[in-house]
Structure formats: C-alpha cells, structure tokens
Design a protein around this motif. Sequence first.
Motif, PDB file in Angstrom:
ATOM      1  N   ALA A  64       0.726  -1.225   0.375  1.00  0.00           N
ATOM      2  CA  ALA A  64       0.132   0.500  -0.157  1.00  0.00           C
ATOM      3  C   ALA A  64       0.991   1.130  -0.308  1.00  0.00           C
ATOM      4  N   GLU A  65       1.921   1.049   0.191  1.00  0.00           N
ATOM      5  CA  GLU A  65       2.812   2.752   0.354  1.00  0.00           C
ATOM      6  C   GLU A  65       3.135   3.214  -1.060  1.00  0.00           C
ATOM      7  N   VAL A  66       3.368   1.811  -2.099  1.00  0.00           N
ATOM      8  CA  VAL A  66       3.816   1.843  -3.447  1.00  0.00           C
ATOM      9  C   VAL A  66       2.903   2.471  -4.279  1.00  0.00           C
ATOM     10  N   MET A  67       1.326   2.071  -3.530  1.00  0.00           N
ATOM     11  CA  MET A  67       0.436   1.879  -4.418  1.00  0.00           C
ATOM     12  C   MET A  67      -0.759   3.220  -4.417  1.00  0.00           C
ATOM     13  N   THR A  68      -0.069   4.737  -4.134  1.00  0.00           N
ATOM     14  CA  THR A  68      -0.161   6.163  -4.868  1.00  0.00           C
ATOM     15  C   THR A  68      -1.190   6.482  -5.403  1.00  0.00           C
ATOM     16  N   HIS A  69      -1.114   5.851  -6.685  1.00  0.00           N
ATOM     17  CA  HIS A  69      -0.830   7.010  -8.155  1.00  0.00           C
ATOM     18  C   HIS A  69      -2.323   5.061  -8.573  1.00  0.00           C
ATOM     19  N   GLU A  70      -3.015   6.391 -10.178  1.00  0.00           N
ATOM     20  CA  GLU A  70      -3.697   5.584 -10.829  1.00  0.00           C
ATOM     21  C   GLU A  70      -3.877   6.120 -12.053  1.00  0.00           C
ATOM     22  N   LEU A  71      -4.365   5.178 -12.674  1.00  0.00           N
ATOM     23  CA  LEU A  71      -4.715   5.397 -14.251  1.00  0.00           C
ATOM     24  C   LEU A  71      -6.908   5.298 -14.845  1.00  0.00           C
ATOM     25  N   ILE A  72      -7.068   6.232 -15.038  1.00  0.00           N
ATOM     26  CA  ILE A  72      -9.136   6.116 -14.860  1.00  0.00           C
ATOM     27  C   ILE A  72      -9.162   6.557 -16.018  1.00  0.00           C
ATOM     28  N   LEU A  73      -9.372   5.729 -16.997  1.00  0.00           N
ATOM     29  CA  LEU A  73      -9.870   5.783 -18.495  1.00  0.00           C
ATOM     30  C   LEU A  73     -11.308   5.605 -18.149  1.00  0.00           C
ATOM     31  N   LEU A 115      -1.097   0.182 -27.569  1.00  0.00           N
ATOM     32  CA  LEU A 115      -1.785   0.058 -26.970  1.00  0.00           C
ATOM     33  C   LEU A 115      -2.912  -0.805 -27.477  1.00  0.00           C
ATOM     34  N   ALA A 116      -2.179  -2.097 -28.622  1.00  0.00           N
ATOM     35  CA  ALA A 116      -3.649  -3.001 -28.756  1.00  0.00           C
ATOM     36  C   ALA A 116      -3.070  -3.713 -27.764  1.00  0.00           C
ATOM     37  N   ASP A 117      -1.421  -4.252 -26.826  1.00  0.00           N
ATOM     38  CA  ASP A 117      -1.554  -4.541 -25.704  1.00  0.00           C
ATOM     39  C   ASP A 117      -2.118  -4.595 -25.277  1.00  0.00           C
ATOM     40  N   MET A 118      -2.222  -3.281 -24.751  1.00  0.00           N
ATOM     41  CA  MET A 118      -2.743  -2.194 -23.355  1.00  0.00           C
ATOM     42  C   MET A 118      -3.789  -2.544 -23.323  1.00  0.00           C
ATOM     43  N   ALA A 119      -4.815  -2.642 -24.635  1.00  0.00           N
ATOM     44  CA  ALA A 119      -6.552  -2.979 -25.052  1.00  0.00           C
ATOM     45  C   ALA A 119      -6.734  -4.528 -23.939  1.00  0.00           C
ATOM     46  N   HIS A 120      -5.599  -4.985 -24.772  1.00  0.00           N
ATOM     47  CA  HIS A 120      -5.778  -6.136 -24.846  1.00  0.00           C
ATOM     48  C   HIS A 120      -5.173  -6.714 -23.334  1.00  0.00           C
ATOM     49  N   ALA A 121      -4.988  -6.498 -22.255  1.00  0.00           N
ATOM     50  CA  ALA A 121      -4.124  -7.059 -21.158  1.00  0.00           C
ATOM     51  C   ALA A 121      -5.599  -6.155 -19.767  1.00  0.00           C
ATOM     52  N   TRP A 122      -6.379  -5.330 -20.374  1.00  0.00           N
ATOM     53  CA  TRP A 122      -6.791  -4.060 -19.688  1.00  0.00           C
ATOM     54  C   TRP A 122      -8.095  -4.486 -19.756  1.00  0.00           C
ATOM     55  N   GLY A 123      -8.904  -5.062 -21.327  1.00  0.00           N
ATOM     56  CA  GLY A 123     -10.092  -5.270 -21.503  1.00  0.00           C
ATOM     57  C   GLY A 123     -10.421  -4.123 -22.067  1.00  0.00           C
ATOM     58  N   VAL A 124      -9.629  -2.920 -23.261  1.00  0.00           N
ATOM     59  CA  VAL A 124     -10.119  -2.248 -23.370  1.00  0.00           C
ATOM     60  C   VAL A 124     -10.835  -2.301 -24.545  1.00  0.00           C
ATOM     61  N   SER A 125     -11.688  -2.272 -24.737  1.00  0.00           N
ATOM     62  CA  SER A 125     -12.060  -2.717 -27.074  1.00  0.00           C
ATOM     63  C   SER A 125     -11.671  -1.104 -28.030  1.00  0.00           C
ATOM     64  N   GLU A 126     -11.788  -0.443 -27.195  1.00  0.00           N
ATOM     65  CA  GLU A 126     -10.798   1.350 -28.046  1.00  0.00           C
ATOM     66  C   GLU A 126     -10.665   2.531 -26.869  1.00  0.00           C
ATOM     67  N   TRP A 127      -9.584   2.847 -27.830  1.00  0.00           N
ATOM     68  CA  TRP A 127      -8.657   4.036 -27.492  1.00  0.00           C
ATOM     69  C   TRP A 127      -9.341   5.480 -27.265  1.00  0.00           C
ATOM     70  N   ARG A 128     -10.772   5.772 -26.464  1.00  0.00           N
ATOM     71  CA  ARG A 128     -12.145   6.873 -26.519  1.00  0.00           C
ATOM     72  C   ARG A 128     -11.600   7.229 -25.528  1.00  0.00           C
ATOM     73  N   GLY A 129     -12.011   8.880 -25.325  1.00  0.00           N
ATOM     74  CA  GLY A 129     -12.352   9.166 -23.784  1.00  0.00           C
ATOM     75  C   GLY A 129     -10.600  10.083 -23.264  1.00  0.00           C
ATOM     76  N   ASP A 130     -11.499   9.916 -22.202  1.00  0.00           N
ATOM     77  CA  ASP A 130     -10.125  10.745 -21.401  1.00  0.00           C
ATOM     78  C   ASP A 130     -10.151   9.510 -20.213  1.00  0.00           C
ATOM     79  N   ILE A 131      -8.355   9.974 -20.630  1.00  0.00           N
ATOM     80  CA  ILE A 131      -7.598   9.315 -19.262  1.00  0.00           C
ATOM     81  C   ILE A 131      -6.927   9.836 -18.361  1.00  0.00           C
ATOM     82  N   LEU A 132      -6.834   9.715 -17.219  1.00  0.00           N
ATOM     83  CA  LEU A 132      -6.287  10.617 -15.911  1.00  0.00           C
ATOM     84  C   LEU A 132      -5.583  10.189 -15.513  1.00  0.00           C
ATOM     85  N   LEU A 133      -4.052  10.815 -14.852  1.00  0.00           N
ATOM     86  CA  LEU A 133      -3.397   9.994 -14.185  1.00  0.00           C
ATOM     87  C   LEU A 133      -3.701  11.391 -12.476  1.00  0.00           C
TER      88      LEU A 133
END
Length: 147
Positions: A64-73, A115-133
């Motif tokens: 948990a000490e290292v889990m401080t940030h996230e990516l939100i799509l 992007l194709a590899d990451m979409a497959h790994a995370w179950g993302v159908s397409e890279w659309r919209g906003d991604i937040l760090l």
Amino acid sequence: MKKGLAEASDQEKQRKGQALVEKLRTIPGAEFYPPLNALLNSVPEDVADVVCWPDEVANALSDAEVMTHELILNGKRLLQGDETSIKVIFNNLTGLNFTPERRPHGEPDEHELYLADMAHAWGVSEWRGDILLQAFGGEVMKTHNFC
C-alpha cells in the motif's frame, strides 16, 4: 541484540501493533487499496487487544505504501501503482515516450502496437475519451484525450 516478534513480550507486541495500525491509517489512499482497507476495517477501535500481526498485514502495508497513483479511463480504473511507474505508463499510453526525441531508434508503429497490447491486457475495446493520471484521493495530475 534486537528481539524478534516471537520473543517479544505481550506489551511489546501490543505497542508494535498499535504503531502499525497508526501507520496503516496514515497511508494516503488506503481506502482505495482493498487488502489494506479490509485490514483497517477489521481492526478493533481499541487496539489494546491486538497482540500479534500476521504476515499479510506487513505485506499489505508494504504494498500500500507504493500504491499511491492510478490511471482512470472514462471513469474506469485501469491500473494503480507507485507514482513513477504510473507516470511512465501514462506517457506510454499518450505516445509521449514514443516520440522521436525520446525514442530515436523506435519503429513508426510501436505506439499503436503498445496500445493494442494494453487494450488487450485491460479489456479496453478502444482508446477513446479521457485518461487521467491521478493520485489516490482524486488529485488529477495529468489528462489526455484519445480522439
């Protein structure tokens, strides 16, 4: 010589347990990390009864000490981790780390393959919209819009 937990008195174990609970409660975003949140919710209000902590408590704390940030799509959490790793992955997803200035020997289609590899790994159908760090707690550090 420093005593191990097995050789420590009940009073020492209680003091160490109380210190650990206090440390757990001060971790930013602890409520967003399920194993740590479950541990915090299982701790009695009066930690005087805490005598010994299992290994999973220490493991959850170190994770948990290292889990401080996230990516939100588009409102869906893709990944959580330490600040440096999440920033690198954000820059990979946005293409910044694939620019000729940062990757002079890269192939032209590397970003699309990534992007194709990451979409497959995370179950993302397409890279659309906003991604937040963002940091746990909601502070948005960077945004990117996939057109």
